[in-house]
Design a protein around this motif. Structure first.
Motif, PDB file in Angstrom:
ATOM      1  N   GLY A 246       0.813  -1.205   0.000  1.00  8.54           N
ATOM      2  CA  GLY A 246       0.000   0.000   0.000  1.00  8.54           C
ATOM      3  C   GLY A 246       0.850   1.261   0.000  1.00  8.54           C
ATOM      4  N   VAL A 247       1.931   1.252   0.775  1.00  8.16           N
ATOM      5  CA  VAL A 247       2.842   2.401   0.810  1.00  8.16           C
ATOM      6  C   VAL A 247       3.511   2.580  -0.550  1.00  8.16           C
ATOM      7  N   LEU A 248       3.971   1.483  -1.147  1.00  5.73           N
ATOM      8  CA  LEU A 248       4.612   1.558  -2.469  1.00  5.73           C
ATOM      9  C   LEU A 248       3.641   2.117  -3.506  1.00  5.73           C
ATOM     10  N   PHE A 249       2.403   1.661  -3.479  1.00  9.29           N
ATOM     11  CA  PHE A 249       1.401   2.150  -4.434  1.00  9.29           C
ATOM     12  C   PHE A 249       1.177   3.654  -4.267  1.00  9.29           C
ATOM     13  N   ARG A 250       1.074   4.114  -3.028  1.00 13.02           N
ATOM     14  CA  ARG A 250       0.844   5.541  -2.792  1.00 13.02           C
ATOM     15  C   ARG A 250       2.029   6.385  -3.259  1.00 13.02           C
ATOM     16  N   ILE A 251       3.250   5.882  -3.043  1.00 11.22           N
ATOM     17  CA  ILE A 251       4.437   6.626  -3.470  1.00 11.22           C
ATOM     18  C   ILE A 251       4.486   6.717  -4.992  1.00 11.22           C
ATOM     19  N   LEU A 252       4.258   5.588  -5.675  1.00 12.96           N
ATOM     20  CA  LEU A 252       4.274   5.603  -7.142  1.00 12.96           C
ATOM     21  C   LEU A 252       3.180   6.519  -7.697  1.00 12.96           C
ATOM     22  N   ALA A 253       2.002   6.472  -7.070  1.00  8.68           N
ATOM     23  CA  ALA A 253       0.895   7.324  -7.529  1.00  8.68           C
ATOM     24  C   ALA A 253       1.229   8.794  -7.323  1.00  8.68           C
ATOM     25  N   ALA A 254       1.829   9.134  -6.162  1.00  7.01           N
ATOM     26  CA  ALA A 254       2.166  10.528  -5.877  1.00  7.01           C
ATOM     27  C   ALA A 254       3.239  11.041  -6.830  1.00  7.01           C
ATOM     28  N   VAL A 255       4.279  10.230  -7.074  1.00  3.98           N
ATOM     29  CA  VAL A 255       5.370  10.657  -7.960  1.00  3.98           C
ATOM     30  C   VAL A 255       4.871  10.790  -9.394  1.00  3.98           C
ATOM     31  N   SER A 256       4.102   9.819  -9.865  1.00  7.94           N
ATOM     32  CA  SER A 256       3.592   9.875 -11.242  1.00  7.94           C
ATOM     33  C   SER A 256       2.646  11.057 -11.428  1.00  7.94           C
ATOM     34  N   GLY A 257       1.756  11.258 -10.447  1.00  9.96           N
ATOM     35  CA  GLY A 257       0.842  12.395 -10.535  1.00  9.96           C
ATOM     36  C   GLY A 257       1.569  13.721 -10.510  1.00  9.96           C
ATOM     37  N   GLY A 258       2.598  13.831  -9.656  1.00 10.12           N
ATOM     38  CA  GLY A 258       3.376  15.067  -9.589  1.00 10.12           C
ATOM     39  C   GLY A 258       4.109  15.355 -10.888  1.00 10.12           C
TER      40      GLY A 258
ATOM     41  N   ALA B 264      10.300   6.753 -16.870  1.00  9.06           N
ATOM     42  CA  ALA B 264      11.386   5.787 -17.081  1.00  9.06           C
ATOM     43  C   ALA B 264      12.601   6.118 -16.221  1.00  9.06           C
ATOM     44  N   LEU B 265      12.815   7.403 -15.958  1.00  9.81           N
ATOM     45  CA  LEU B 265      13.927   7.811 -15.101  1.00  9.81           C
ATOM     46  C   LEU B 265      13.581   7.657 -13.628  1.00  9.81           C
ATOM     47  N   MET B 266      12.323   7.967 -13.267  1.00  8.10           N
ATOM     48  CA  MET B 266      11.957   8.013 -11.856  1.00  8.10           C
ATOM     49  C   MET B 266      11.614   6.647 -11.268  1.00  8.10           C
ATOM     50  N   VAL B 267      11.053   5.746 -12.069  1.00  3.90           N
ATOM     51  CA  VAL B 267      10.640   4.448 -11.515  1.00  3.90           C
ATOM     52  C   VAL B 267      11.819   3.680 -10.910  1.00  3.90           C
ATOM     53  N   PRO B 268      12.971   3.565 -11.589  1.00  7.26           N
ATOM     54  CA  PRO B 268      14.104   2.890 -10.935  1.00  7.26           C
ATOM     55  C   PRO B 268      14.523   3.574  -9.638  1.00  7.26           C
TER      56      PRO B 268
ATOM     57  N   PRO C 128      18.853  21.093  -9.433  1.00  8.62           N
ATOM     58  CA  PRO C 128      17.417  21.336  -9.233  1.00  8.62           C
ATOM     59  C   PRO C 128      16.601  20.053  -9.129  1.00  8.62           C
ATOM     60  N   VAL C 129      16.949  19.042  -9.936  1.00  5.74           N
ATOM     61  CA  VAL C 129      16.213  17.775  -9.880  1.00  5.74           C
ATOM     62  C   VAL C 129      16.456  17.079  -8.546  1.00  5.74           C
ATOM     63  N   MET C 130      17.713  17.061  -8.087  1.00 10.60           N
ATOM     64  CA  MET C 130      18.017  16.430  -6.801  1.00 10.60           C
ATOM     65  C   MET C 130      17.288  17.148  -5.667  1.00 10.60           C
ATOM     66  N   ALA C 131      17.241  18.480  -5.734  1.00  9.91           N
ATOM     67  CA  ALA C 131      16.535  19.235  -4.695  1.00  9.91           C
ATOM     68  C   ALA C 131      15.045  18.920  -4.708  1.00  9.91           C
ATOM     69  N   THR C 132      14.477  18.826  -5.910  1.00  8.00           N
ATOM     70  CA  THR C 132      13.043  18.503  -6.022  1.00  8.00           C
ATOM     71  C   THR C 132      12.753  17.114  -5.471  1.00  8.00           C
ATOM     72  N   VAL C 133      13.606  16.146  -5.799  1.00  7.57           N
ATOM     73  CA  VAL C 133      13.423  14.771  -5.310  1.00  7.57           C
ATOM     74  C   VAL C 133      13.568  14.725  -3.791  1.00  7.57           C
ATOM     75  N   PHE C 134      14.532  15.492  -3.258  1.00  9.01           N
ATOM     76  CA  PHE C 134      14.726  15.527  -1.805  1.00  9.01           C
ATOM     77  C   PHE C 134      13.476  16.071  -1.114  1.00  9.01           C
ATOM     78  N   VAL C 135      12.955  17.174  -1.609  1.00 11.88           N
ATOM     79  CA  VAL C 135      11.759  17.781  -1.010  1.00 11.88           C
ATOM     80  C   VAL C 135      10.563  16.822  -1.126  1.00 11.88           C
ATOM     81  N   THR C 136      10.441  16.158  -2.265  1.00 12.71           N
ATOM     82  CA  THR C 136       9.336  15.204  -2.454  1.00 12.71           C
ATOM     83  C   THR C 136       9.434  14.053  -1.457  1.00 12.71           C
TER      84      THR C 136
END
Length: 337
Positions: free
Chosen positions: A13-25, A49-53, A115-123
């Motif tokens: 359930g946690v994995l699903f929510r994380i994938l949904a949040a990242v994909s939606g964002g 393709a970059l974010m899923v791994p 900028p991408v690393m900062a965005t990923v960190f904040v997310t």
């Protein structure tokens, strides 16, 4: 050991929510740039393709860190920061890998590392905060569920009848009376535990058998049990962890509503089966009164549903139904060790 502040990333359930949040964002960010149609879908597919791994790698690492960091006594803020640092480091590593094979500039010509690393960190930090607040929001439900469980399980008539049974046995069979008292003591000691405590499946089954032993002294031959365990080895039963008092309330309900009203022999069936990495449990008992499913036993059933939802999310569940002349409760949970 300190409390774990890293989300339970081993949970589906946690994995699903994380994938949904990242994909939606990602989709919203690309849409906000004014991209539409095929260009939007193409860029979204490339970003995924970059974010899923990165997401899957982060989940696997944090799943392990959730166990290791609290045991090591690390400060809660270090645990929280790891939820942002791990994906930020991984996005850098994946980007470097793509750059080494000359793919990054082709697929992501405008990729900017910091900028991408900062965005990923904040997310990552935002998701950690969301799951922490979600757990806190559920904690009153857990406390209320525990009170409901105590009200449902510690029935005055059960204690009264058990003590009367002991008194009747003291002179006739002192050794048997002593065994009943020992079982009763173990049962009430378990009832006083915190509902969040995890114990082995073996201990939970032993507690169920002790409860049935107490009731069999009082109900005699009227109470019959049918145990069936398939797919579970002795090692599985010793190592699989379950919430304390997960099964005992179901069996107590089955005895209270299925055996006590009966004037004839009544059988309580308890079937456990392991399939893949899941344990299925089925408890059946005779149904004597119409509207059984709406009676007081729903308090304990609702308590167990809440605990399963809190502890396992979508990986566990429970159903109950009146089927012909039987009342059937089915539940499943992951076979975690």
């Amino acid at each position: 050991m300190l409390e774990a502040f890293i989300p339970d990333c081993c949970n589906a359930g946690v994995l699903f929510r994380i994938l949904a949040a990242v994909s939606g964002g990602l989709f919203l960010i690309l849409a906000a740039r004014g991209e539409t149609g095929l260009l939007l879908l193409q860029n979204f597919a490339e970003a995924v393709a970059l974010m899923v791994p990165v997401v899957l790698g982060s989940v696997l690492i944090l799943c392990k860190l959730r166990t290791v960091m609290p045991k090591a006594g690390l400060h809660p803020w270090l645990q929280r920061l790891s939820c942002g640092m791990v994906p930020a480091i991984l996005i850098w590593l994946v980007a470097e890998l793509f750059r080494m094979i000359d793919v990054l500039d082709v697929i992501y010509p405008r990729f900017q590392r910091l900028p991408v690393m900062a965005t990923v960190f904040v997310t990552g930090m935002a998701l950690q905060r969301y799951f922490e607040l979600r757990t806190r929001a559920y904690s009153p439900v857990l406390a209320e569920a525990r009170l409901q469980a105590l009200q449902a399980r510690i029935r005055p008539h059960f204690l009264f009848n058990s003590l009367n049974t002991v008194l009747s046995l003291i002179r006739q069979d002192p050794r048997r009376a002593e065994r009943v008292l020992e079982d009763l003591s173990d049962l009430f000691r378990a009832l006083m535990r915190d509902a969040r405590i995890m114990i082995s499946l073996e201990d939970e089954l032993q507690l169920c058998k002790q409860y049935l032993a107490i009731e069999s002294v009082r109900l005699g031959e009227r109470l019959q049990t049918d145990w069936q365990i398939t797919g579970l080895t002795d090692a599985d039963i010793r190592e699989i962890q379950v919430p304390a008092l997960l099964l005992q309330p179901l069996i107590e309900n089955a005895v209270h509503y299925g055996v006590e009203p009966s004037l004839q022999v009544a059988t309580v069936s308890i079937h456990l089966k392991k399939s893949l990495n899941k344990v299925d449990v089925t408890v059946k008992n005779p149904q004597h009164t119409p509207g059984y499913a709406a009676s007081g036993n729903q308090i304990a059933l609702d308590n167990i549903r809440q605990r399963l939802s809190l502890l396992y999310d979508v990986e566990a569940g429970m159903t109950s139904e009146a089927l012909n002349s039987e009342f059937v409760v089915k539940l499943y949970f992951p076979a975690k060790k």
